[in-house]
Design a protein around this motif. Structure first.
Motif: not given
Length: 152
Positions: A4-20, A22-29
């Motif tokens: 889950x941490x890895x996925x959140x960080x990948x979302x955070x470097x992704x141009x499709x979501x960035x930390x916007x 990644x953060x909710x994903x991490x918190x919801x997990x």
């Protein structure tokens, strides 16, 4: 949890979501709220050096191909249109404010491209992007934590 941490960080470097995203994903997990903020923010900050390398080295090489050049011009125009007035008029502060707004298309990817297109000093552009990312992350983080029931 590691996944889950890895996925959140990948979302955070992704141009499709960035930390916007990644953060909710991490918190919801159920990742610790402070760890989620630090890791997603850090991952999002890493985008600027990656984009700088891409724009300086790889982009110049790929511009030889017509299809890539057409797509790059399209992306450049969108970044310039979104950030153009602010960055052109206010420079550092305009870029920082543009990246700070937690909306789609206003993150570090567009900020890096805008800084590059407007010829901002790389250090100033990095600082503007980092400060903008920080405040954007704080807004998303606080909103998500409050929506989930508040700070414990």
């Amino acid at each position: 949890m590691f996944l889950d941490i890895l996925i959140a960080m990948l979302w955070s470097i992704s141009p499709f979501g960035e930390a916007k995203l990644g953060i909710p994903y991490a918190l919801l997990n159920d990742i610790n709220i402070y760890l989620a903020f630090v890791l997603c923010f850090s991952a999002n900050v890493m985008v600027f050096p990656i984009m700088s390398f891409f724009l300086d080295v790889i982009n110049r090489y790929f511009m030889k191909w017509k299809s890539y050049k057409k797509a790059a011009i399209f992306v450049g125009r969108r970044a310039k249109a979104g950030a153009g007035k602010n960055v052109k008029k206010y420079g550092f502060w305009g870029l920082m404010f543009f990246v700070l707004i937690p909306l789609p298309g206003t993150g570090v990817y567009a900020g890096s491209i805008a800084g590059y297109l407007f010829g901002l000093d790389r250090r100033k552009a990095f600082l503007a992007n980092t400060i903008g990312i920080f405040f954007s992350c704080v807004l998303v983080w606080v909103t998500t934590v409050v929506a989930m029931g508040g700070f414990n």
